[in-house]
Design a protein around this motif. Structure first.
Motif, PDB file in Angstrom:
ATOM      1  N   ASN A  55     -15.424  25.650 -25.195  1.00  0.00           N
ATOM      2  CA  ASN A  55     -16.075  26.811 -25.814  1.00  0.00           C
ATOM      3  C   ASN A  55     -16.781  27.697 -24.791  1.00  0.00           C
ATOM      4  O   ASN A  55     -16.142  28.255 -23.925  1.00  0.00           O
ATOM      5  N   VAL A  71     -12.964  38.222 -19.363  1.00  0.00           N
ATOM      6  CA  VAL A  71     -13.336  38.144 -20.770  1.00  0.00           C
ATOM      7  C   VAL A  71     -12.493  39.059 -21.648  1.00  0.00           C
ATOM      8  O   VAL A  71     -12.577  38.977 -22.881  1.00  0.00           O
ATOM      9  N   SER A  72     -11.654  39.914 -21.052  1.00  0.00           N
ATOM     10  CA  SER A  72     -10.773  40.754 -21.865  1.00  0.00           C
ATOM     11  C   SER A  72      -9.600  39.945 -22.423  1.00  0.00           C
ATOM     12  O   SER A  72      -8.957  40.356 -23.372  1.00  0.00           O
ATOM     13  N   LYS A  73      -9.336  38.769 -21.838  1.00  0.00           N
ATOM     14  CA  LYS A  73      -8.263  37.900 -22.333  1.00  0.00           C
ATOM     15  C   LYS A  73      -8.800  37.031 -23.464  1.00  0.00           C
ATOM     16  O   LYS A  73      -9.993  36.762 -23.551  1.00  0.00           O
ATOM     17  N   THR A  74      -7.889  36.581 -24.306  1.00  0.00           N
ATOM     18  CA  THR A  74      -8.304  35.722 -25.405  1.00  0.00           C
ATOM     19  C   THR A  74      -8.669  34.341 -24.877  1.00  0.00           C
ATOM     20  O   THR A  74      -8.304  33.970 -23.765  1.00  0.00           O
ATOM     21  N   TYR A  75      -9.368  33.598 -25.714  1.00  0.00           N
ATOM     22  CA  TYR A  75      -9.800  32.251 -25.329  1.00  0.00           C
ATOM     23  C   TYR A  75      -8.596  31.371 -25.022  1.00  0.00           C
ATOM     24  O   TYR A  75      -8.576  30.649 -24.030  1.00  0.00           O
ATOM     25  N   SER A  76      -7.554  31.461 -25.849  1.00  0.00           N
ATOM     26  CA  SER A  76      -6.380  30.603 -25.632  1.00  0.00           C
ATOM     27  C   SER A  76      -5.649  30.968 -24.347  1.00  0.00           C
ATOM     28  O   SER A  76      -5.131  30.082 -23.648  1.00  0.00           O
ATOM     29  N   GLU A  77      -5.599  32.257 -23.982  1.00  0.00           N
ATOM     30  CA  GLU A  77      -4.985  32.649 -22.713  1.00  0.00           C
ATOM     31  C   GLU A  77      -5.773  32.094 -21.533  1.00  0.00           C
ATOM     32  O   GLU A  77      -5.188  31.616 -20.561  1.00  0.00           O
ATOM     33  N   ARG A  78      -7.097  32.141 -21.635  1.00  0.00           N
ATOM     34  CA  ARG A  78      -7.934  31.617 -20.564  1.00  0.00           C
ATOM     35  C   ARG A  78      -7.770  30.106 -20.431  1.00  0.00           C
ATOM     36  O   ARG A  78      -7.715  29.568 -19.327  1.00  0.00           O
ATOM     37  N   ASP A 148       6.164  35.937 -24.612  1.00  0.00           N
ATOM     38  CA  ASP A 148       5.603  37.024 -25.399  1.00  0.00           C
ATOM     39  C   ASP A 148       5.922  38.319 -24.658  1.00  0.00           C
ATOM     40  O   ASP A 148       5.140  38.813 -23.863  1.00  0.00           O
ATOM     41  N   ASN A 150       5.817  41.655 -24.264  1.00  0.00           N
ATOM     42  CA  ASN A 150       5.125  42.837 -24.745  1.00  0.00           C
ATOM     43  C   ASN A 150       5.880  44.064 -24.266  1.00  0.00           C
ATOM     44  O   ASN A 150       5.942  44.328 -23.082  1.00  0.00           O
TER      45      ASN A 150
END
Length: 192
Positions: A55, A71-78, A148, A150
């Motif tokens: 977390n 912090v611009s990336k999502t938690y799962s990407e990090r 993914d 994009n």
């Protein structure tokens, strides 16, 4: 009422202390809240054992792995990026890269080219114009089966001169390969 407040009140001998007294109850409430905070902190630290459950402390995993916190990336990407870094013990073989990509949920294929066998990439795939044949032996293609991809189209008013008409890619897998590939090689990506 604090979870620990009643436990603390019953630890004192009832003959010596008035466990129903106002000051004693207030002191047990304050101490109980301190123990509640300590319990919550201990549970949070226990969750840091794995990056997936860390977390708010994921930034510590990123710091230890030498990753800049974005912090611009999502938690799962990090989390995926941390897991990639943890799994990178070493290796340069194709099975090593296949296992590493599989560990973060990607299915890929890797193709190495050999000018000695007249096995070269298509001219439209990569910028091979004016490339000497000796350099082509250090070129490989990663085909991402389930990435993914994009897709970003050139749009008047939003895009700038020099932007591609169509740009696509999966930044997680591409950054992963750019970080780990041998420095003298050229790696390009294809998506299915």
């Amino acid at each position: 009422m604090s979870k620990y407040q009643s436990v603390l009140a019953h630890l004192y001998p009832p003959v010596s202390y008035n466990i129903n007294g106002e000051q004693f109850t207030a002191q047990c409430a304050v101490d109980g809240q301190a123990f509640d905070c300590l319990q919550a902190s201990a549970e949070a630290i226990l969750n840091v054992i794995e990056p997936v459950t860390s977390n708010n402390l994921l930034a510590d995993w990123e710091r230890l792995c030498g990753i800049t916190t974005d912090v611009s990336k999502t938690y799962s990407e990090r989390v995926k990026r941390v897991i990639i870094q943890l799994n990178t013990i070493g290796g340069l073989s194709i099975p090593y890269f296949l296992r590493l990509a599989e560990s973060i949920g990607y299915t890929i294929q890797i193709k190495e080219f050999s000018p000695l066998k007249n096995d070269l990439p298509n001219a439209g795939d990569i910028p091979i114009q004016n490339s000497p044949t000796e350099r082509l032996i250090f070129m490989w293609r990663v085909t991402v089966i389930n990435g993914d991809d994009n897709i970003i189209y050139f749009r008047a008013g939003q895009s700038l001169a020099g932007d591609r008409l169509v740009d696509f890619g999966d930044p997680i897998i591409e950054e992963f390969f750019e970080d780990l590939k041998p420095a003298h090689t050229y790696c390009y990506f294809a998506y299915q």
